[in-house]
Each structure stands twice: as structure tokens, then as C-alpha cells.
Design a protein around this motif. Structure first.
Motif, mmCIF file in Angstrom:
data_model
loop_
_atom_site.group_PDB
_atom_site.id
_atom_site.type_symbol
_atom_site.label_atom_id
_atom_site.label_comp_id
_atom_site.label_asym_id
_atom_site.label_seq_id
_atom_site.Cartn_x
_atom_site.Cartn_y
_atom_site.Cartn_z
ATOM 1 N N CYS A 159 28.761 23.200 19.477
ATOM 2 C CA CYS A 159 29.956 22.476 19.923
ATOM 3 C C CYS A 159 31.178 23.206 19.394
ATOM 4 C CB CYS A 159 29.921 21.038 19.400
ATOM 5 S SG CYS A 159 31.358 20.052 19.875
ATOM 6 N N ILE A 160 32.102 23.546 20.274
ATOM 7 C CA ILE A 160 33.306 24.292 19.894
ATOM 8 C C ILE A 160 34.530 23.511 20.354
ATOM 9 C CG2 ILE A 160 34.591 26.442 20.188
ATOM 10 C CD1 ILE A 160 31.919 27.855 20.594
ATOM 11 N N VAL A 161 35.399 23.188 19.409
ATOM 12 C CA VAL A 161 36.575 22.372 19.687
ATOM 13 C C VAL A 161 37.832 23.247 19.637
ATOM 14 C CG1 VAL A 161 37.906 20.337 19.027
ATOM 15 C CG2 VAL A 161 35.431 20.376 18.650
ATOM 16 N N SER A 162 38.534 23.342 20.770
ATOM 17 C CA SER A 162 39.801 24.079 20.881
ATOM 18 C C SER A 162 39.665 25.539 20.478
ATOM 19 C CB SER A 162 40.888 23.402 20.025
ATOM 20 O OG SER A 162 41.126 22.087 20.482
ATOM 21 N N GLY A 163 38.574 26.149 20.921
ATOM 22 C CA GLY A 163 38.349 27.572 20.627
ATOM 23 C C GLY A 163 37.910 28.300 21.879
ATOM 24 N N GLU A 164 38.838 28.458 22.815
ATOM 25 C CA GLU A 164 38.495 28.951 24.153
ATOM 26 C C GLU A 164 37.785 30.307 24.144
ATOM 27 O OE1 GLU A 164 41.389 25.801 24.457
ATOM 28 O OE2 GLU A 164 41.336 27.647 23.259
ATOM 29 N N SER A 165 38.320 31.283 23.419
ATOM 30 C CA SER A 165 37.692 32.606 23.416
ATOM 31 C C SER A 165 36.365 32.591 22.672
ATOM 32 C CB SER A 165 38.641 33.644 22.805
ATOM 33 O OG SER A 165 38.990 33.286 21.470
ATOM 34 N N ILE A 166 36.236 31.725 21.653
ATOM 35 C CA ILE A 166 34.967 31.583 20.940
ATOM 36 C C ILE A 166 33.907 31.019 21.879
ATOM 37 C CG2 ILE A 166 33.831 30.608 18.915
ATOM 38 C CD1 ILE A 166 36.127 32.474 18.233
ATOM 39 N N ALA A 181 32.054 22.767 25.087
ATOM 40 C CA ALA A 181 33.448 23.153 24.866
ATOM 41 C C ALA A 181 34.336 21.919 24.960
ATOM 42 C CB ALA A 181 33.887 24.198 25.890
ATOM 43 N N VAL A 182 35.017 21.605 23.868
ATOM 44 C CA VAL A 182 35.881 20.426 23.806
ATOM 45 C C VAL A 182 37.332 20.895 23.844
ATOM 46 C CG1 VAL A 182 36.450 18.324 22.535
ATOM 47 C CG2 VAL A 182 34.140 19.311 22.359
ATOM 48 N N GLU A 183 38.092 20.420 24.831
ATOM 49 C CA GLU A 183 39.498 20.823 24.946
ATOM 50 C C GLU A 183 40.352 19.633 25.365
ATOM 51 O OE1 GLU A 183 42.529 21.938 24.256
ATOM 52 O OE2 GLU A 183 41.216 23.672 23.942
ATOM 53 N N PRO A 184 41.041 19.022 24.394
ATOM 54 C CA PRO A 184 41.869 17.845 24.700
ATOM 55 C C PRO A 184 43.145 18.165 25.475
ATOM 56 C CG PRO A 184 41.240 17.929 22.371
ATOM 57 C CD PRO A 184 40.949 19.262 22.953
ATOM 58 N N ASP A 185 43.640 19.411 25.347
ATOM 59 C CA ASP A 185 44.889 19.777 26.004
ATOM 60 C C ASP A 185 44.623 20.188 27.459
ATOM 61 O OD1 ASP A 185 47.927 20.757 25.336
ATOM 62 O OD2 ASP A 185 46.966 22.101 26.768
ATOM 63 N N ALA A 186 45.310 19.561 28.398
ATOM 64 C CA ALA A 186 45.054 19.801 29.826
ATOM 65 C C ALA A 186 45.350 21.243 30.228
ATOM 66 C CB ALA A 186 45.886 18.839 30.676
ATOM 67 N N ASN A 209 37.183 15.437 25.000
ATOM 68 C CA ASN A 209 37.246 15.023 23.595
ATOM 69 C C ASN A 209 35.852 14.639 23.117
ATOM 70 O OD1 ASN A 209 36.978 12.208 24.574
ATOM 71 N ND2 ASN A 209 39.104 12.525 25.221
ATOM 72 N N ILE A 210 35.720 14.515 21.791
ATOM 73 C CA ILE A 210 34.433 14.162 21.197
ATOM 74 C C ILE A 210 34.330 12.656 21.058
ATOM 75 C CG2 ILE A 210 32.986 14.314 19.134
ATOM 76 C CD1 ILE A 210 34.019 17.102 18.689
ATOM 77 N N THR A 211 33.492 12.069 21.885
ATOM 78 C CA THR A 211 33.159 10.654 21.777
ATOM 79 C C THR A 211 31.652 10.536 21.950
ATOM 80 O OG1 THR A 211 33.375 10.203 24.150
ATOM 81 C CG2 THR A 211 35.373 9.973 22.803
ATOM 82 N N GLU A 212 31.087 9.436 21.469
ATOM 83 C CA GLU A 212 29.650 9.233 21.636
ATOM 84 C C GLU A 212 29.280 9.187 23.113
ATOM 85 O OE1 GLU A 212 27.501 6.571 18.823
ATOM 86 O OE2 GLU A 212 29.539 6.050 18.153
ATOM 87 N N GLU A 213 30.158 8.608 23.916
ATOM 88 C CA GLU A 213 29.901 8.525 25.356
ATOM 89 C C GLU A 213 29.857 9.910 25.987
ATOM 90 O OE1 GLU A 213 31.712 6.353 29.379
ATOM 91 O OE2 GLU A 213 32.825 6.295 27.486
ATOM 92 N N ASN A 214 30.819 10.778 25.627
ATOM 93 C CA ASN A 214 30.860 12.130 26.198
ATOM 94 C C ASN A 214 29.681 12.985 25.744
ATOM 95 O OD1 ASN A 214 33.198 11.660 27.621
ATOM 96 N ND2 ASN A 214 34.551 12.575 26.093
ATOM 97 N N MET A 215 29.157 12.703 24.556
ATOM 98 C CA MET A 215 28.098 13.534 23.979
ATOM 99 C C MET A 215 26.697 13.056 24.312
ATOM 100 S SD MET A 215 29.687 15.950 22.173
ATOM 101 C CE MET A 215 28.456 16.551 21.024
ATOM 102 N N ASN A 234 37.737 12.029 12.674
ATOM 103 C CA ASN A 234 37.045 11.284 13.719
ATOM 104 C C ASN A 234 36.007 12.153 14.428
ATOM 105 O OD1 ASN A 234 38.429 8.883 13.272
ATOM 106 N ND2 ASN A 234 40.062 9.396 14.729
ATOM 107 N N GLU A 235 36.359 13.427 14.643
ATOM 108 C CA GLU A 235 35.420 14.348 15.298
ATOM 109 C C GLU A 235 34.179 14.558 14.434
ATOM 110 O OE1 GLU A 235 38.762 16.927 17.826
ATOM 111 O OE2 GLU A 235 38.116 17.594 15.838
#
Length: 308
Positions: A159-166, A181-186, A209-215, A234-235
Motif C-alpha cells: 500500500c502506497i499513500v501519496s507516492g505516485e512515482s513509487i 495506490a492511495v491518492e486523496p488529492d484529485a 483514501n484509506i478506509t476499511e470499506e475501501n480496503m 488514522n491511516e
């Protein structure tokens, strides 16, 4: 004909085709990379980029594959095409660009040669190759260190949060796994989607975003790489519900955040904590050394089950 979701090429048929092309090209079978994409989303473009000889088993589930190869920059590459599941001598030779407008409507074997490539892992893709969008990409030298820390296995889930190139580099390495890939910014999400398409990685699942529903419908990640933000605690809390023994690597450019992250780790029993700072300086056009931003990486592993 079997449907896309079924097994189109059986093992003996695939091996027969490998033997056919091995004899035809005068190369040993172990020097041919096999890729079966019938009814599957596989990373075709990265595979061709890192292998000299690739044999692709495809069917109508990937109708636009020739166009994707052309769009990926392989238009002038030599290609051999055999049709059907049974190996035969009716093999057509052409350039990829000659087939860019043709659809795949039946089982087909595609052999592509990329003799000029180096068959090796490539960490640290230079930033100019990524989509020019809203993202400020980390320096490729630093990304190479991050990739080493991730230590991706071919079947890994990360799981990678806000790390597009990674995300892109991890998806190439974990070609048989899944990158969440988690990206909150549109705006950054659009850049991420552009890069996923550009690099032809099909093992990326994008969520906002990271939520139990999304995961809940995604594979359980072994490791989470997170660019620190106000959402961090929270994440971490949510990810520990998904995997109580999650490994974490937190990235930040803020010294104050290092202490906060260590406190969060202690709160949630994340142990084996290590803090690493990466400093990179490069010479400019005047041969003056210029320092790049120096991030901290704080890593640790949850041990909750062992404490119970």
C-alpha cells in the motif's frame, strides 16, 4: 473457442510454442520470457522493457494489445505472430507498427525481440519520464533508496499513500502482485492515472483514501509506504485492522514529524523502529553542488499479535 476467463493455452501447448520459436530464432528456451495474458491484466510493457526476448500468449480479452505496444514506443520493434493454440509453422513476421490498428480476436502468440535492453532491475526512473502533472516527484536517486527499502517481491502486495512515482516502480517490480495506490488529492490522482497508463502497469488498484470499506475487497498488504500528513495516525490505525502485523515506512521532509511518528509507532506497538535520513547533492551547470531536499524515513513493524 474458450472464453477469455478460461484457460486458453494449456501447458503442453505453451511449451510447444516455446520450442517452435526457440528453434526458429536459434536461442535456448531459458532465454525466452513467457507471459500469459489470456483473461489477465499483466504488465506487458515493463516486461518487454526489461527482457530481450518476450513470448506473449494473448487472446480476445486483450483486443488492443498491438496499439498499446505501439503507443508504448515499440512500433519499430520486430514481431513474430503465430495463431492458434497448437504450434505450427504459419508464423508472420512484421513490425509492431504494422499491426497497431489490428484487433486481437483469437488465441495468438506474439514474439518480440528487444536486444538492446539490459535484463536487470532498474531502480530510480528519472523524473522526466513521468507524467508532467501536479506532482512534485522525489529525486530518482532517493527513489532508488526507497525501492531498496521496500524490497518488493514479485508477488507482493504493498500500500502506497501519496507516492505516485513509487507506485510505478513498485508495480514494475511486484509484477505478479498488487500495488494499492492511495491518492486523496484529485489533481495528483489524475497524474497517477496518467502514469499507470503511460507505463502500462495493470497491477495497480487506485483508491482515494484509506478506509476499511475501501480496503475490504483488496488483497492484504504486507507493507505500507506513507507520505506523512495529518491523516497519518488514522491511516496507520485502519491499516493495522487490515493487517495487525503490517510493516510501515513513513516518509517526511519535516523534522518535527519524526518525533510525532515515533510517538504514533509507540502508541500502536510498532517496533524495530529505524530512522534514516537521505541527503543527495548534485552539481549544476556551473559545477556548484546543490543539495536536494533530504527526507527522513521512519520504518517499523507491528507486533501486536506477539504481545497478546
Amino acid at each position: 473457442m474458450e472464453s477469455s476467463g478460461m484457460k486458453v493455452y494449456h501447458t503442453n501447448e505453451m511449451l510447444a510454442w516455446v520450442g517452435n520459436f526457440s528453434d526458429r530464432m536459434g536461442v535456448s528456451p531459458e532465454k525466452i520470457k513467457m507471459l500469459n495474458i489470456c483473461g489477465k491484466n499483466k504488465n506487458v510493457l515493463p516486461t518487454i522493457e526489461t527482457h530481450k526476448r518476450v513470448m506473449i500468449f494473448a487472446d480476445e480479452s486483450q483486443p488492443d494489445l498491438f496499439y498499446e505496444l505501439w503507443e508504448g514506443g515499440y512500433g519499430d520493434y520486430d514481431m513474430w505472430i503465430g495463431k492458434g493454440t497448437s504450434a505450427n509453422d504459419e508464423v508472420e513476421t512484421c513490425k509492431v507498427k504494422e499491426f497497431m490498428d489490428k484487433k486481437i480476436t483469437e488465441p495468438i502468440v506474439i514474439f518480440i525481440i528487444n536486444e538492446n535492453t539490459r535484463e536487470a532491475s532498474r531502480f530510480g526512473i528519472k523524473n522526466e519520464f513521468f507524467s508532467k502533472g501536479s506532482v512534485n516527484y522525489v529525486g530518482h536517486e532517493i527513489r532508488a533508496v526507497i525501492m531498496n527499502m521496500l524490497s518488493c517481491d514479485v508477488g507482493d502486495t504493498i500500500c502506497i499513500v501519496s507516492g505516485e512515482s513509487i507506485v510505478i516502480e513498485a508495480a514494475i517490480e511486484a509484477s505478479e502482485g498488487t500495488i494499492i495506490a492511495v491518492e486523496p488529492d484529485a489533481r495528483d490522482m489524475r497524474s497517477l492515472q496518467d502514469n499507470v497508463s503511460k507505463f502500462g502497469v495493470h497491477n495497480v488498484e487506485i483508491i482515494p483514501n484509506i478506509t476499511e470499506e475501501n480496503m475490504q475487497n483488496l488483497p492484504v498488504p504486507r507493507l505500507a509506504f506513507i507520505v506523512a500528513s495529518k491523516r497519518l495516525e488514522n491511516e496507520i490505525q485502519t491499516l493495522l485492522k487490515v493487517n495487525p502485523q503490517m510493516q510501515f515506512i513513513i516518509y517526511t521532509l519535516e523534522l518535527d514529524m519524526v518525533v510525532s511518528i515515533k510517538n504514533i509507532f509507540a502508541k500502536y506497538d510498532i517496533e524495530d523502529t529505524e530512522v534514516l535520513q537521505i541527503a543527495v547533492s548534485k552539481s549544476d551547470k556551473r559545477s556548484i553542488m546543490v543539495s536536494q531536499p533530504s527526507p527522513w524515513m521512519i520504518s517499523g513493524t507491528a507486533r501486536q499479535d506477539e504481545k497478546k
